[in-house]
Write a protein that holds these residues in place. Structure first.
Motif, PDB file in Angstrom:
ATOM      1  N   HIS A  35       0.825  -1.215   0.000  1.00  0.00           N
ATOM      2  CA  HIS A  35       0.000   0.000   0.000  1.00  0.00           C
ATOM      3  C   HIS A  35       0.858   1.263   0.000  1.00  0.00           C
ATOM      4  O   HIS A  35       2.096   1.212   0.049  1.00  0.00           O
ATOM      5  CB  HIS A  35      -0.932  -0.002   1.211  1.00  0.00           C
ATOM      6  CG  HIS A  35      -0.202   0.024   2.528  1.00  0.00           C
ATOM      7  ND1 HIS A  35       0.318   1.169   3.076  1.00  0.00           N
ATOM      8  CD2 HIS A  35       0.092  -0.971   3.406  1.00  0.00           C
ATOM      9  CE1 HIS A  35       0.892   0.900   4.229  1.00  0.00           C
ATOM     10  NE2 HIS A  35       0.778  -0.403   4.457  1.00  0.00           N
TER      11      HIS A  35
ATOM     12  N   TRP B 246      -5.871  -2.693  -0.529  1.00  0.00           N
ATOM     13  CA  TRP B 246      -5.918  -3.538  -1.723  1.00  0.00           C
ATOM     14  C   TRP B 246      -7.171  -4.412  -1.772  1.00  0.00           C
ATOM     15  O   TRP B 246      -7.289  -5.268  -2.663  1.00  0.00           O
ATOM     16  CB  TRP B 246      -4.676  -4.423  -1.773  1.00  0.00           C
ATOM     17  CG  TRP B 246      -3.446  -3.698  -2.244  1.00  0.00           C
ATOM     18  CD1 TRP B 246      -2.518  -3.079  -1.467  1.00  0.00           C
ATOM     19  CD2 TRP B 246      -3.013  -3.537  -3.589  1.00  0.00           C
ATOM     20  NE1 TRP B 246      -1.534  -2.526  -2.246  1.00  0.00           N
ATOM     21  CE2 TRP B 246      -1.809  -2.794  -3.556  1.00  0.00           C
ATOM     22  CE3 TRP B 246      -3.521  -3.934  -4.824  1.00  0.00           C
ATOM     23  CZ2 TRP B 246      -1.114  -2.449  -4.716  1.00  0.00           C
ATOM     24  CZ3 TRP B 246      -2.825  -3.601  -5.981  1.00  0.00           C
ATOM     25  CH2 TRP B 246      -1.631  -2.859  -5.924  1.00  0.00           C
TER      26      TRP B 246
ATOM     27  N   TYR C  10       1.882   0.341  -4.791  1.00  0.00           N
ATOM     28  CA  TYR C  10       1.173   1.579  -5.122  1.00  0.00           C
ATOM     29  C   TYR C  10       1.862   2.765  -4.457  1.00  0.00           C
ATOM     30  O   TYR C  10       2.082   2.758  -3.241  1.00  0.00           O
ATOM     31  CB  TYR C  10      -0.281   1.489  -4.669  1.00  0.00           C
ATOM     32  CG  TYR C  10      -0.988   2.832  -4.605  1.00  0.00           C
ATOM     33  CD1 TYR C  10      -1.244   3.541  -5.771  1.00  0.00           C
ATOM     34  CD2 TYR C  10      -1.350   3.388  -3.382  1.00  0.00           C
ATOM     35  CE1 TYR C  10      -1.860   4.787  -5.712  1.00  0.00           C
ATOM     36  CE2 TYR C  10      -1.977   4.623  -3.316  1.00  0.00           C
ATOM     37  CZ  TYR C  10      -2.224   5.327  -4.487  1.00  0.00           C
ATOM     38  OH  TYR C  10      -2.828   6.557  -4.433  1.00  0.00           O
ATOM     39  N   SER C  11       2.212   3.790  -5.227  1.00  0.00           N
ATOM     40  CA  SER C  11       2.794   5.042  -4.733  1.00  0.00           C
ATOM     41  C   SER C  11       4.015   4.754  -3.859  1.00  0.00           C
ATOM     42  O   SER C  11       5.017   4.224  -4.350  1.00  0.00           O
ATOM     43  CB  SER C  11       1.720   5.851  -3.988  1.00  0.00           C
ATOM     44  OG  SER C  11       2.144   7.179  -3.806  1.00  0.00           O
TER      45      SER C  11
ATOM     46  N   LEU D 193       2.522   1.224  -9.527  1.00  0.00           N
ATOM     47  CA  LEU D 193       1.328   2.037  -9.752  1.00  0.00           C
ATOM     48  C   LEU D 193       1.565   3.448  -9.227  1.00  0.00           C
ATOM     49  O   LEU D 193       1.662   3.664  -8.011  1.00  0.00           O
ATOM     50  CB  LEU D 193       0.109   1.422  -9.045  1.00  0.00           C
ATOM     51  CG  LEU D 193      -0.377   0.058  -9.524  1.00  0.00           C
ATOM     52  CD1 LEU D 193       0.421  -1.060  -8.850  1.00  0.00           C
ATOM     53  CD2 LEU D 193      -1.858  -0.124  -9.210  1.00  0.00           C
TER      54      LEU D 193
ATOM     55  N   LEU E 235      -6.254   2.629  -6.663  1.00  0.00           N
ATOM     56  CA  LEU E 235      -6.870   1.480  -5.999  1.00  0.00           C
ATOM     57  C   LEU E 235      -8.323   1.764  -5.612  1.00  0.00           C
ATOM     58  O   LEU E 235      -9.140   0.847  -5.534  1.00  0.00           O
ATOM     59  CB  LEU E 235      -6.072   1.096  -4.757  1.00  0.00           C
ATOM     60  CG  LEU E 235      -4.578   0.798  -4.967  1.00  0.00           C
ATOM     61  CD1 LEU E 235      -3.931   0.363  -3.664  1.00  0.00           C
ATOM     62  CD2 LEU E 235      -4.384  -0.262  -6.040  1.00  0.00           C
TER      63      LEU E 235
END
Length: 958
Positions: free
Chosen positions: A161, A170, A258-259, A299, A456
């Motif tokens: 995350h 997620w 992500y990020s 992402l 997400l």
């Protein structure tokens, strides 16, 4: 005693106690005390009382006097004075100032140890990320209820995350993945340190105590990455260790980050591929947690500094980003103080505003308007996270600001195994994705329509579809590749985008450049002011050309707040620099006028840490100052650039509170290397025999001229006026002291005077005159004329010719003029210079060469570029770096010596042979701009005391 007479006649029995601690003891606690006599501390600050007699003073006024040097004697003297009923004077002699400082430091240290133990991070190794040890991070498995629990899962997909999130971020994507991925996939998400249900690094009670004691505040001058508790690398290691040791996961087939999670994934990839400690005990590829077969899905993640052109706007954006992240982290931490004083409703209101502002940035593409329900739900989740783990989430933001962490993780990815995803409304990362795909750095870029950065939340189905397609693609199962460089054309596209779409961030915490002053100097040169011959390059190197004086300018630049002043030297040398003294003065006047403008907002500013990292920021800053001063970019004077670099480095080191060598080492060297006052000791210097001098002087005469300094190395200027044979015989004659008590090495400098035949004749005649000459001749600097093919010079043609000389003559060479020419051809862009040099020296196995050293002249090519080239030579080529003066005065020599010491002592230089450095020209100066002179810091053995020299320069700047 000024009112002693009135006391004598007064009926008031006033007892005056003089606490005599030997002077101004309070000043011994200030940083200036450690500089001692370098700054005249005793005379101007300590003001000792040894010459003062308080007894005689009391006697002069007829006042009774008592003396006490212990607590017992003081108690008795004070008791007697009270009983006497008359005015008296008691001199209480207490411990001296140095002991007083020592006692206070011990008291402070004891108190700090006690408080630190009371409120420090938990002593359990399991929760100390900085120790590189285990922290049990919770995971969540996504399963299909229709699948039997006993089903074999042979592949693992890890989901990571972003900031302020947790493993449940997620959930929407995970629910889709379990439907579409084959049942062999084990899909898990994990809580990052400081997030979700991960163990506390600081318990809530400890946080409250630290906050009450003001121990949680961030300090502007701290090195924020050095703590390491929440750095990208520390969290990546924690994830790897927890997966292996706590959850029994031995290998990862794919990672989706992500990020912030994407940056963690990139760091995990780098660490596992380069650091065996990050893998299981078995080191074969089948048992590594991450291998080159592991697929990466990023992402909206920052891949590091892709090789864009170095534009000033990018540097400013980086610094502004750091500033913005720091201010946000400080704001969060400050709000933690208020939670103990205000109602919980007020705190929630603050957190709501904070999160709403964060998600109101352009990055998110107007998420609130497009998906109000999703936005509201996400805001609520973030508020709950912050209310529970505010201190740690703020610390993550503080330490993980992209410019403060690894910048080249993108180089370690396997392009065929990497997928990049971004939303079409996320302008920053969508452009990065398109560029990266175009350059071949990733297998594929997927752009999600009508999505911003909150991928997400906004489009979980599309994200799942992209992941499934990539993971099921059998065509890339066993393909490997290397990262591809991005073309200049592509880089310019992204730079244009960054310029047009850069965020409007808060001003960075920079040091503003203030006013500049300069004054001229002129110093005679040569023995008995007779001048010296054959100094310079090209025609100036001929013996007919005489230099009778060195003239130039000493500049001083103040910081905008006036709290620091840096000094530098601008002294163009005819035959070396292209600009004249008059042209340099013209440019200095232009800079002075620009920096004196009333509108301070026009003056540039800088971040000291970036400047001291010597990563290109200093050159860009100086170039921007000169261009802003109205100087045409094609005529920027090298001597002016180097002088301003000196002054800016002086200011930067003062802002760090340490002399320049220590300040440079703290940022230019790798993180974590211990630095102490003994790190920079004595720097070896080579003596210099100029053209003509060796023909008329004997070694004994030179020794007297050099004020009896026994140099361990001599550089002899050759090829200025006589035949190669005469040069060789003179060189051999100067080697004669080797037979005596003095150990001596020689090097020759031809300044590109010979063709190949003449250079080989010099070598052959030297061998004939002394068969052992090769054992003491270190190298010949630039033995061959400038090599031009079709009237065009190139570094490749020059080095090929030099290697031919080495192969035949068996004598190593050093590059000097060739490096300056290459720098000019590449417009002083280090990346382009390094690329050419790597082609020549990067493969020693398949292409051996005879280059022994890079001779670097900071006054000509710049201080920053000199250090960059030295690091490249040491770290990649195992070629030595010799720093050389341009017949500078003491200030220029001081900076050159400091750069040489920092380079020689650097960890990446430990396995490279070290040569004496070319700052021995001080013996030819009839005066100096530095007081005490540079010569006073050179021992009789030809060694510069860098520590004392840097302290003096630091004091001069103050």
């Amino acid at each position: 005693l000024s009112n002693a007479q009135s006391k004598l006649h007064s009926r008031v029995p006033l007892t005056t106690i003089i606490v005599n601690n030997g002077g101004g003891a309070i000043f011994s606690f200030l940083p200036i005390a450690k500089h001692g006599q370098d700054v005249g501390f005793e005379e101007f600050w300590g003001t000792p009382t040894k010459s003062i007699s308080f007894r005689k003073g009391a006697d002069a006024f007829g006042l009774p006097y008592r003396y006490a040097n212990s607590f017992e004697s003081f108690r008795e003297a004070y008791r007697s004075s009270l009983l006497s009923g008359r005015p008296e004077i008691i001199e209480a002699r207490v411990i001296d100032r140095s002991k007083n400082v020592d006692i206070h430091q011990r008291i402070t240290s004891t108190a700090i140890q006690f408080v630190t133990k009371l409120v420090s991070e938990t002593s359990s190794d399991e929760c100390d990320l900085s120790l590189n040890t285990r922290i049990n991070l919770p995971i969540k498995r996504y399963t299909n209820e229709n699948i039997s629990k006993g089903s074999n899962r042979s592949k693992t997909l890890l989901l990571i995350h972003g900031w302020m999130g947790d493993k449940s971020e997620w959930d929407l994507v995970g629910a889709e993945l379990v439907k579409d991925l084959p049942h062999e996939w084990d899909i898990i998400s994990i809580d990052l340190p400081g997030h979700g249900e991960a163990p506390y690094i600081l318990s809530p009670i400890q946080q409250m105590m630290r906050t009450a004691l003001s121990l949680n505040s961030f300090h502007e001058n701290a090195d924020f990455c050095s703590s390491g508790k929440f750095s990208i690398d520390a969290m990546a290691k924690a994830v790897c260790n927890s997966l292996q040791n706590d959850h029994g996961i031995k290998s990862l087939d794919a990672i989706a980050g992500y990020s912030l999670g994407g940056r963690i994934a990139l760091a995990m990839n780098r660490l596992c591929l380069t650091n065996t400690d990050m893998n299981a005990p078995q080191q074969d590829n089948d048992n590594k947690l991450i291998t080159k077969q592991t697929r990466l899905i990023l992402l909206g993640a920052n891949p590091g500094k892709l090789p864009f052109d170095d534009h000033t706007v990018k540097t400013e954006s980086d610094n502004q980003r750091v500033r913005k992240d720091r201010l946000l982290a400080q704001s969060l931490l400050s709000s933690l103080y208020k939670t103990y004083l205000i109602p919980i409703g007020s705190d929630l209101s603050y957190l709501s505003k904070f999160v709403a502002k964060w998600y109101g940035n352009n990055l998110w593409g107007d998420l609130q308007e497009r998906y109000p329900h999703k936005f509201k739900n996400m805001i609520y989740r973030r508020i709950m996270s912050l209310s529970e783990r505010r201190h740690e989430i703020a610390s993550v933001l503080y330490e993980c600001s992209p410019p403060l962490n690894p910048i080249d993780d993108w180089k370690k990815v396997t392009p065929a195994k990497t997928l990049y995803i971004a939303g079409s409304l996320d302008k920053k990362y969508s452009f990065i994705g398109r560029l990266w795909e175009k350059s071949g750095g990733v297998n594929k870029y997927v752009e999600i329509n009508d999505a911003g950065h909150a991928l997400l939340v906004e489009q979980p189905r599309e994200i799942s579809s992209a992941l499934v397609g990539f993971l099921k693609d059998a065509r890339i199962a066993n393909t490997l590749g290397t990262s591809k460089e991005i073309s200049d054309e592509d880089a310019n596209v992204v730079n244009d985008v960054k310029t047009d779409n850069k965020e409007k961030l808060d001003p960075a915490p920079r040091i503003q450049v203030g006013v500049m002053e300069f004054e001229s100097f002129s110093i005679t040169v040569g023995s008995y002011n007779a001048g010296i011959r054959g100094i310079g390059w090209g025609d100036s190197a001929r013996i007919e050309n005489e230099l009778k004086s060195r003239s130039g300018f000493i500049i001083s630049i103040a910081s905008g707040d006036g709290m620091a002043v840096g000094v530098g030297e601008v002294s163009p040398l005819n035959g070396l620099h292209k600009e004249s003294a008059e042209e340099a003065a013209h440019q200095l006047n232009a800079v002075k006028k620009f920096l004196s403008c009333d509108n301070s907002e026009k003056r540039p500013s800088f971040l000291a840490r970036e400047i001291l990292s010597m990563n290109g920021s200093l050159s860009r800053l100086v170039k921007s100052i000169l261009i802003s001063s109205g100087i045409d970019v094609s005529s920027l004077a090298a001597s002016v650039k180097s002088g301003i670099e000196m002054a800016i480095l002086s200011i930067a080191s003062q802002s760090q509170g340490s002399p320049l060598p220590q300040a440079l080492a703290a940022h230019y060297w790798p993180k974590g290397v211990p630095i102490s006052s003994s790190t920079f000791g004595l720097l070896p210097v080579n003596g210099l025999i100029t053209r003509g001098e060796y023909a008329t002087s004997s070694p004994a005469h030179f020794s007297a001229a050099a004020k009896e300094i026994s140099f361990t190395s001599l550089k002899i200027k050759v090829a200025g006026h006589c035949s190669p044979k005469d040069d060789a015989l003179s060189l051999v004659r100067w080697s004669e002291p080797l037979n005596g008590p003095r150990k001596l090495s020689l090097r020759a400098d031809a300044n590109r005077a010979w063709d190949l035949a003449s250079a080989l004749e010099f070598v052959e005649e030297a061998k004939n005159a002394n068969s052992s000459i090769l054992s003491i001749l270190e190298f010949v600097e630039e033995p061959l004329k400038k090599q031009a093919v079709d009237k065009k010079w190139s570094i490749i043609d020059q080095v090929i010719a030099l290697d031919n000389f080495w192969n035949i003559g068996e004598i190593h060479y050093a590059l000097d003029e060739s490096l300056a020419d290459l720098a000019e051809d590449c417009d002083y862009n280090f990346g382009n210079i390094a690329a050419d040099l790597r082609r020549l020296f990067g493969d020693r196995v398949n292409r051996p060469h005879g280059c022994a050293a890079f001779v670097l002249k900071p006054a000509l090519i710049g201080l920053e570029l000199s250090l960059q080239l030295a690091k490249l030579a040491h770290e990649e080529f195992q070629i030595s770096a010799v720093f050389s003066s341009s017949f500078d005065s003491g200030i220029g020599l001081a900076f050159t010596s400091i750069l040489a010491a920092v380079s020689d002592r650097a960890p990446f230089s430990s396995k490279v042979k070290k040569y004496a450095h070319g700052v021995g020209t001080f013996g030819m100066l009839g005066g100096d701009t530095l007081s005490p002179s540079f010569e006073s810091y050179v021992s009789k053995e030809g060694l510069v005391n860098v520590n004392s020299l840097s302290r003096a320069l630091y004091g001069l700047s103050l």
